[in-house]
Design a protein around this motif. Structure first.
Motif, PDB file in Angstrom:
ATOM      1  N   ASP A  58       9.145   4.379   5.874  1.00 31.62           N
ATOM      2  CA  ASP A  58       8.610   5.682   6.234  1.00 31.62           C
ATOM      3  C   ASP A  58       9.824   6.478   6.681  1.00 31.62           C
ATOM      4  O   ASP A  58      10.324   6.281   7.763  1.00 31.62           O
ATOM      5  CB  ASP A  58       7.598   5.542   7.378  1.00 31.62           C
ATOM      6  CG  ASP A  58       7.144   6.896   7.883  1.00 31.62           C
ATOM      7  OD1 ASP A  58       7.415   7.894   7.204  1.00 31.62           O
ATOM      8  OD2 ASP A  58       6.517   6.943   8.953  1.00 31.62           O
ATOM      9  N   VAL A  59      10.322   7.340   5.815  1.00 32.16           N
ATOM     10  CA  VAL A  59      11.563   8.074   6.026  1.00 32.16           C
ATOM     11  C   VAL A  59      12.752   7.101   6.065  1.00 32.16           C
ATOM     12  O   VAL A  59      13.645   7.176   5.248  1.00 32.16           O
ATOM     13  CB  VAL A  59      11.541   8.961   7.279  1.00 32.16           C
ATOM     14  CG1 VAL A  59      12.806   9.806   7.332  1.00 32.16           C
ATOM     15  CG2 VAL A  59      10.305   9.852   7.286  1.00 32.16           C
TER      16      VAL A  59
ATOM     17  N   ARG B 268       1.702   5.218  -0.030  1.00 28.13           N
ATOM     18  CA  ARG B 268       1.110   6.486   0.369  1.00 28.13           C
ATOM     19  C   ARG B 268       2.046   7.621  -0.019  1.00 28.13           C
ATOM     20  O   ARG B 268       3.242   7.539   0.252  1.00 28.13           O
ATOM     21  CB  ARG B 268       0.974   6.469   1.876  1.00 28.13           C
ATOM     22  CG  ARG B 268      -0.346   6.830   2.393  1.00 28.13           C
ATOM     23  CD  ARG B 268      -0.318   6.642   3.882  1.00 28.13           C
ATOM     24  NE  ARG B 268      -0.921   5.376   4.236  1.00 28.13           N
ATOM     25  CZ  ARG B 268      -2.206   5.143   4.164  1.00 28.13           C
ATOM     26  NH1 ARG B 268      -3.028   6.066   3.754  1.00 28.13           N
ATOM     27  NH2 ARG B 268      -2.704   3.977   4.499  1.00 28.13           N
TER      28      ARG B 268
ATOM     29  N   TYR C 116       3.509   0.508   3.039  1.00 27.69           N
ATOM     30  CA  TYR C 116       2.977  -0.368   4.073  1.00 27.69           C
ATOM     31  C   TYR C 116       2.534  -1.670   3.425  1.00 27.69           C
ATOM     32  O   TYR C 116       2.285  -1.707   2.231  1.00 27.69           O
ATOM     33  CB  TYR C 116       1.746   0.257   4.740  1.00 27.69           C
ATOM     34  CG  TYR C 116       2.025   1.551   5.441  1.00 27.69           C
ATOM     35  CD1 TYR C 116       2.416   1.556   6.770  1.00 27.69           C
ATOM     36  CD2 TYR C 116       1.903   2.760   4.777  1.00 27.69           C
ATOM     37  CE1 TYR C 116       2.692   2.741   7.418  1.00 27.69           C
ATOM     38  CE2 TYR C 116       2.183   3.952   5.422  1.00 27.69           C
ATOM     39  CZ  TYR C 116       2.575   3.941   6.746  1.00 27.69           C
ATOM     40  OH  TYR C 116       2.845   5.097   7.383  1.00 27.69           O
ATOM     41  N   THR C 117       2.448  -2.734   4.200  1.00 32.60           N
ATOM     42  CA  THR C 117       1.769  -3.910   3.679  1.00 32.60           C
ATOM     43  C   THR C 117       0.281  -3.612   3.797  1.00 32.60           C
ATOM     44  O   THR C 117      -0.124  -2.739   4.572  1.00 32.60           O
ATOM     45  CB  THR C 117       2.091  -5.176   4.491  1.00 32.60           C
ATOM     46  OG1 THR C 117       1.487  -5.038   5.777  1.00 32.60           O
ATOM     47  CG2 THR C 117       3.581  -5.361   4.647  1.00 32.60           C
ATOM     48  N   THR C 118      -0.543  -4.355   3.046  1.00 34.83           N
ATOM     49  CA  THR C 118      -1.977  -4.047   3.131  1.00 34.83           C
ATOM     50  C   THR C 118      -2.503  -4.325   4.533  1.00 34.83           C
ATOM     51  O   THR C 118      -3.527  -3.808   4.915  1.00 34.83           O
ATOM     52  CB  THR C 118      -2.799  -4.849   2.114  1.00 34.83           C
ATOM     53  OG1 THR C 118      -2.386  -6.190   2.177  1.00 34.83           O
ATOM     54  CG2 THR C 118      -2.620  -4.326   0.715  1.00 34.83           C
ATOM     55  N   ASN C 119      -1.780  -5.130   5.301  1.00 31.37           N
ATOM     56  CA  ASN C 119      -2.229  -5.365   6.669  1.00 31.37           C
ATOM     57  C   ASN C 119      -1.655  -4.362   7.655  1.00 31.37           C
ATOM     58  O   ASN C 119      -1.769  -4.548   8.864  1.00 31.37           O
ATOM     59  CB  ASN C 119      -1.897  -6.796   7.096  1.00 31.37           C
ATOM     60  CG  ASN C 119      -2.840  -7.772   6.457  1.00 31.37           C
ATOM     61  OD1 ASN C 119      -3.855  -7.376   5.882  1.00 31.37           O
ATOM     62  ND2 ASN C 119      -2.527  -9.043   6.532  1.00 31.37           N
ATOM     63  N   GLY C 120      -1.061  -3.309   7.138  1.00 35.40           N
ATOM     64  CA  GLY C 120      -0.717  -2.194   8.016  1.00 35.40           C
ATOM     65  C   GLY C 120       0.656  -2.225   8.657  1.00 35.40           C
ATOM     66  O   GLY C 120       0.904  -1.488   9.591  1.00 35.40           O
ATOM     67  N   MET C 121       1.552  -3.081   8.163  1.00 33.91           N
ATOM     68  CA  MET C 121       2.910  -3.050   8.706  1.00 33.91           C
ATOM     69  C   MET C 121       3.698  -2.040   7.879  1.00 33.91           C
ATOM     70  O   MET C 121       3.609  -2.016   6.658  1.00 33.91           O
ATOM     71  CB  MET C 121       3.583  -4.406   8.536  1.00 33.91           C
ATOM     72  CG  MET C 121       2.808  -5.529   9.147  1.00 33.91           C
ATOM     73  SD  MET C 121       3.423  -5.811  10.787  1.00 33.91           S
ATOM     74  CE  MET C 121       2.952  -7.487  11.045  1.00 33.91           C
ATOM     75  N   SER C 122       4.508  -1.249   8.545  1.00 35.70           N
ATOM     76  CA  SER C 122       5.243  -0.206   7.831  1.00 35.70           C
ATOM     77  C   SER C 122       6.544  -0.762   7.270  1.00 35.70           C
ATOM     78  O   SER C 122       7.362  -1.299   8.000  1.00 35.70           O
ATOM     79  CB  SER C 122       5.525   0.927   8.808  1.00 35.70           C
ATOM     80  OG  SER C 122       6.439   1.802   8.249  1.00 35.70           O
TER      81      SER C 122
ATOM     82  N   ARG D 147       5.539   6.497   1.304  1.00 35.18           N
ATOM     83  CA  ARG D 147       5.655   5.560   2.419  1.00 35.18           C
ATOM     84  C   ARG D 147       5.074   4.239   1.946  1.00 35.18           C
ATOM     85  O   ARG D 147       4.109   4.223   1.194  1.00 35.18           O
ATOM     86  CB  ARG D 147       4.856   6.067   3.622  1.00 35.18           C
ATOM     87  CG  ARG D 147       5.559   7.200   4.350  1.00 35.18           C
ATOM     88  CD  ARG D 147       4.771   7.636   5.551  1.00 35.18           C
ATOM     89  NE  ARG D 147       3.784   8.638   5.184  1.00 35.18           N
ATOM     90  CZ  ARG D 147       2.636   8.806   5.837  1.00 35.18           C
ATOM     91  NH1 ARG D 147       2.330   8.033   6.854  1.00 35.18           N
ATOM     92  NH2 ARG D 147       1.799   9.737   5.464  1.00 35.18           N
TER      93      ARG D 147
ATOM     94  N   ASN E  11       0.885  -1.137   0.000  1.00 36.06           N
ATOM     95  CA  ASN E  11       0.000   0.000   0.000  1.00 36.06           C
ATOM     96  C   ASN E  11       0.937   1.204   0.000  1.00 36.06           C
ATOM     97  O   ASN E  11       1.747   1.333   0.901  1.00 36.06           O
ATOM     98  CB  ASN E  11      -0.802  -0.080   1.306  1.00 36.06           C
ATOM     99  CG  ASN E  11      -1.950   0.858   1.340  1.00 36.06           C
ATOM    100  OD1 ASN E  11      -2.088   1.700   0.459  1.00 36.06           O
ATOM    101  ND2 ASN E  11      -2.764   0.736   2.364  1.00 36.06           N
TER     102      ASN E  11
END
Lengths: 464, 624
Positions: B235-236, B216, B226-232, B224, B214
């Protein structure tokens, strides 16, 4: 006076036309000089002899004067240099001349002069100097408010300082939490297995011992890098755990607990995840109330919640606003059973190194930094005069104030345009036309002298 | 401002045309470059003080790209990679097991073995038939061995590929992080970043096939991830994916939450903040090649292996089991008593007790399983495939008396009293108050070749001839058994034992009793099969003969392979459609570019013409 008078008038005409020729040649010579204002020639006649009315008066000699064209703008040309600027409309840049150097520092004349020549570049000391050697003045801008501080223009000096970091104060977080979270331990045949592990009390921090059970019964909620006071990046990782299902028979709302990673190296009974707050959703999936980590409940939920004294791995970030907006956080069914974050942003940034200086559309000098931020450094004031044409002309396209021109006024209607230069307002075609006329007039005057001479010769020849 | 002004404007027109030409030529040159997006030049008109046009300036090169389609493509690309990998392995598994008609496939080898057994029933005394039977049993064992080796080889491959994929993911993420930094600083310096964005998109498209991502966008130009399950992932600063690859993978090596029990590698995400999260146990991956590899290694291939193991296990037990029937224990009526001799009960063997519950009138079954390792206790009811029995593990390591005490404790609630006299265990009910004992027997595995009944341990665990009893000691004996199964060396040495089962009252050479019992055990007797191998469910396990089970697993694997192929075909269409749409929005259209070239040529000529005219006008003026 007769013929002598006529010859005299013709000679004044010759003088006047050569005056005009001087101006024309000067104008053509400066037709490519940035910010040059051409000088036109105006002629005025003198009455030769006195009578009471024009029936007895005669045309006399002529006197030539220069006429300033300060109000006539030159073409604005595009320049690829970011610090080049032009004034669109009325007004002048405020500049000063450099007198010399003492102890390696520049000494300036102290007298403001004014110019429309905008080919400024940054010199080794950080001053903005134009091609004719004049140094630009500006009004400094307050870093925090972004407003002009002070009304007296000062010499612009651009230092390539670091830009200070800004601490994050707000995290914008919008998204949807699933009605049925599919976690590692959820099992559709066991009711309640999707909820936070029963060994963990909802609303408390998660110890390192409980970490595995917690990870297995919660959902990842993305992570964002925020910045602390000195600009150190801190990764804040969120996780959501559902602690209670909605049940209309009790009745009770669905509850979700929000946690963030506080100490990745925690062991034993030390807190690894900090409980950040609790969110209650009604049966339709709308957020009805929030409870922050100090136990303050807000009903209705409002649009943000405070995460107080956020500390991640020893870095203190202070209080953070966790802003989800109205209707920004929902709990609708999601086939994947995962938390879907739609917006995740924060308002801090790291310190930055200067990468360039530009002129903004509003006439400000703006520094750009490698952290993606920009900062307004100076506003460029534009001075105007009641009588532009009475300014004293100085070398290099500058003008000095005189008693006749009046005091500089800072209410000019012009505006500063970056990446542009004002060309000379000389138009070669115009000057050529004038040249032809001047040449014709000069020839005509010499004709008069010749004719007058011949006539005098005739008169002298009368006596034999 | 007159002539010079016109000249100036024309000059800027020429400069702008040249930059446009630059962009167009770059478009044409890179038309075939993967990931190149069509560029165009934005222009702005400069107005003079009186509102007259004083020039045209090129501002910014922009990319033509439909970001919505790009997002959809990336998500679909992950699913496509997932389906592609699943299909490639599923079809290999399918080929490995073969279809029912395939020569040399497991089914054929099995049919050969059963056919030889059948022949043995009609001519038990024929040495050639016996030899053939033993040979076909050997072929069957080695077919199971090689199938296991092949399945584990595939798992080994997935393990290695996960390692390589993780390295690639890390490389991509750190490259994207570098590009992010460049974009942020160049964008701040007002430079064009379109080429960097193209390069970043190429990386992200590749990454989307490996992990479901995913992406952003940040206002400063960076992205940034992320995996679709929300792991980053980025990010910077980039997160790092780690994988502790294991060098050898065997059937016994499986993934476990507990690092001490885990014998295969696990995926860990190390965030820039230093926290580590296990991506497998927290469901961090849901699609993409990496998720498919993990799924293949930990589920799909494990299921295939457990089906092979279940087959080997059930086949061995069917051939080697003897039933020890009970006799009357001589209890005083109204009590019922039965006794059974458990001298030959092996670890993993079970004693089955049936009784009628007085309160409900229902028939109840209790399975008492011999366990010599107390750490395995208590056993769960799913230890036997039978969904209706209650299972108790009985530790025999303390001797018969201790075993009797444990049985008593297990059955006390049912109103049964257990006692022993040596290896003979008596079970007595309470005369119908709580229960009435209705049956008792023990299923034991024959260890010798003769004098234990018709059961013959034709297959043993390993070449050393260790009996297979489905014991639970240390590890479950069943796990990986298909890889170790071999023909009992004692039978290889003396194939007459295929027929002769009794040496006390010697069996006739032509007695078909033992071959018939073996044939019946394999082809007629129904068994329940462990549902954890993927067939049937806990409450309704697959029920049938060993032959039926073999057909069922072959059928299931080929159905799964077909299913994977269908999913792949569907996903391929979707992904290709999206790719086409994405390309349409971003790819260079040659016709368009060439037409543009003509336009530019015209514009250039026109601007040059203006200059010529101005020059002519000047000439006229000069000569005036």
């Amino acid at each position: 006076m007769g013929i002598y008078g006529a010859i005299n008038a013709a000679i004044s005409g010759l003088k006047a036309q050569s005056y005009a020729l001087e101006n024309i040649s000067g104008n053509i010579a400066n037709s490519q000089t940035t910010g040059y204002k051409r000088l036109d020639t105006s002629f005025s006649d003198l009455v030769a002899s006195g009578g009471n009315d024009q029936t007895t008066q005669k045309a006399g000699t002529v006197n030539a004067n220069s006429r300033a064209t300060n109000e006539i703008p030159g073409d604005i040309q595009r320049s690829d240099i970011d610090t080049h600027m032009a004034i669109k409309g009325d007004g002048y840049f405020v500049v000063q001349e450099k007198l010399g150097q003492t102890d390696g520092r520049s000494i300036f004349s102290g007298n403001n002069v004014y110019t429309r020549r905008g080919d400024f570049t940054i010199d080794e000391e950080g001053y903005l100097v134009n091609g004719a050697g004049y140094y630009l003045f500006g009004n400094p801008i307050d870093e925090t408010t972004g407003n002009v501080s002070g009304t007296v223009p000062e010499l612009i000096q651009i230092t390539n300082d670091f830009m200070g970091a800004r601490q994050t104060t707000q995290i914008e977080y919008r998204g949807n939490l699933p009605t049925y979270p599919i976690t590692a331990q959820s099992d559709s045949t066991t009711p309640g297995s999707e909820l936070l592990d029963s060994s963990i009390t909802p609303g408390t921090d998660i110890t390192a011992n409980d970490n595995t059970a917690f990870l297995r019964s919660s959902l990842a909620g993305e992570a964002i890098t925020v910045y602390d006071e000195n600009g150190s990046p801190v990764n804040v990782q969120f996780r959501w755990a559902k602690s209670q299902n909605a049940d209309s028979s009790v009745p009770q709302n669905a509850q979700w607990e929000l946690y963030y990673m506080a100490d990745p190296t925690a062991t034993g009974t030390d807190a690894m995840w900090t409980h950040a707050g609790q969110f209650e959703f009604d049966g339709s999936g709308a957020l009805v109330s929030t409870t922050d980590d100090t136990g303050t409940t807000s009903t209705p939920a409002g649009s943000s919640m405070t995460l107080s004294d956020v500390t991640v791995a020893g870095n203190n970030i202070g209080d953070l606003q966790f802003a989800f907006g109205s209707d920004g956080l929902t709990q609708y069914a999601d086939p994947n059973g995962s938390a879907k974050v739609k917006t995740l942003a924060q308002d801090g940034y790291a310190s930055g190194e200067q990468t360039g200086v530009q002129i903004s559309g509003s006439g400000r000098i703006v520094a750009t930094y490698n952290n993606g931020q920009t900062r307004d450094l100076y506003e460029i004031p534009i001075a105007s005069f009641s009588a532009d044409s009475r300014l004293e002309r100085l070398p290099g396209g500058a003008f000095a104030q005189t008693t006749d021109s009046g005091e500089p006024l800072y209410s000019a209607t012009g505006s500063v345009k970056g990446n542009s230069l004002e060309a000379s307002n000389t138009d070669i075609a115009d000057e050529f036309s004038r040249l032809i006329i001047t040449q014709q007039a000069y020839s005509a005057n010499t004709r008069i002298v010749t004719s007058g001479d011949e006539m005098l010769q005739e008169a002298l020849n009368m006596v034999r | 401002m007159g002539l010079s002004s016109a000249l100036n404007t024309a000059l800027y027109g020429l400069k702008y045309n040249q930059r446009q030409l630059d962009v167009t030529s770059a478009n044409i040159a890179s038309a075939d470059t993967v990931g190149y997006t069509k560029k165009s030049l934005q222009a702005s008109v400069d107005y003079g003080n009186n509102g007259q046009v004083i020039g045209v300036t090129a501002d910014k090169i922009t990319r033509s790209l439909n970001e919505n389609v790009q997002r959809q493509f990336r998500s679909s690309n992950a699913d496509y990679s997932y389906a592609k990998l699943m299909d490639s392995y599923a079809s290999r598994v399918d080929e490995l097991l073969g279809s029912i008609e395939d020569p040399g496939a497991l089914t054929e080898v099995w049919n050969d073995f059963v056919g030889n057994l059948k022949a043995l029933t009609t001519s038990p005394e024929d040495y050639t038939v016996r030899l053939q039977t033993v040979q076909s049993a050997k072929a069957l064992a080695s077919e199971l061995n090689s199938a296991t080796a092949a399945v584990q080889q595939m798992r080994q491959e997935t393990e290695t590929t996960i390692g390589a994929t993780v390295d690639r993911v890390n490389q991509i993420i750190s490259s994207v992080a570098d590009i992010n930094n460049q974009i942020v600083s160049q964008q701040a310096g007002n430079q064009s970043v379109v080429d960097l964005e193209d390069e970043r998109d190429r990386y992200l498209d590749e990454l989307s096939g490996l992990i479901d991502i995913n992406v952003r966008n940040d206002p400063n130009g960076s992205v940034r991830i992320y995996t679709t399950n929300g792991m980053s992932l980025l990010d910077v600063y980039p997160s790092e994916l780690r994988f502790d690859e294991r060098a050898t993978i065997t059937a016994e090596a499986q993934w476990n939450d507990d690092p001490a029990l885990r014998q295969v590698g696990t995926l860990t995400l190390v965030t820039p903040g230093g926290s580590t999260i296990d991506m497998i146990s927290t469901r961090g991956l849901s699609s993409g090649k990496l998720a498919a590899l993990v799924d293949m290694r930990d589920n799909y291939l494990v299921e295939v292996q457990s089906q092979l193991d279940e087959l080997a296990s059930q086949m061995s037990l069917a051939l080697s089991s003897n039933t020890v029937e009970s006799t009357d224990a001589g209890a005083t009526p109204p009590q019922n008593g039965l006794q059974v001799d458990l001298a030959s009960l092996q670890k993993g063997n079970k004693v089955t007790v049936t009784y009628t519950d007085a309160a409900s009138g229902e028939q109840r079954t209790v399975s008492l399983i011999r366990v010599d390792d107390p750490s395995q206790l208590p056993l769960s009811n799913s230890e036997t495939a039978d969904p209706n029995d209650t299972v108790y593990g009985i530790d025999f390591s303390g001797g018969n008396a201790s075993a009797a005490t444990q049985m008593q404790a297990a059955l006390a609630a049912a109103g049964l009293t257990v006692s022993n006299s040596g290896s003979t265990f008596s079970f007595v009910d309470d005369g119908g108050t709580t229960s009435t004992l209705t049956g008792l027997n023990a299923t034991v595995t024959a260890t010798g070749l003769t004098d234990e009944g018709t059961g013959l341990p034709l297959f043993t665990d390993g070449l050393a001839g260790q009996p297979y009893t489905d014991a639970l000691e240390g590890r479950d004996q069943k796990v990986g058994y298909a890889g170790r199964i071999s023909v009992n060396p004692a039978i290889l040495a003396d194939n007459s034992r295929l027929v002769i089962y009794d040496t006390v009252t010697p069996t006739e050479e032509g007695d078909p009793t033992r071959p018939l019992a073996m044939l019946k055990a394999l082809t007629e007797t129904s068994y329940d099969y462990d549902s954890s191998a993927g067939l049937g469910s806990k409450t309704a396990p697959f029920d049938g003969s060993v032959t039926d089970y073999l057909s069922a697993i072959v059928g299931r694997q080929s159905a799964k392979a077909a299913n994977a192929a269908t999913t792949l075909a569907g996903q391929k269409v979707v992904t290709n459609n999206l790719k086409d749409r994405l390309d349409d929005s971003s790819a260079v259209n040659m016709d368009e570019e060439l037409a543009r070239l003509i336009q530019l040529q015209n514009a250039y000529s026109s601007n040059a013409r203006v200059m010529t005219v101005v020059r002519e006008l000047f000439d006229v003026l000069m000569n005036a």
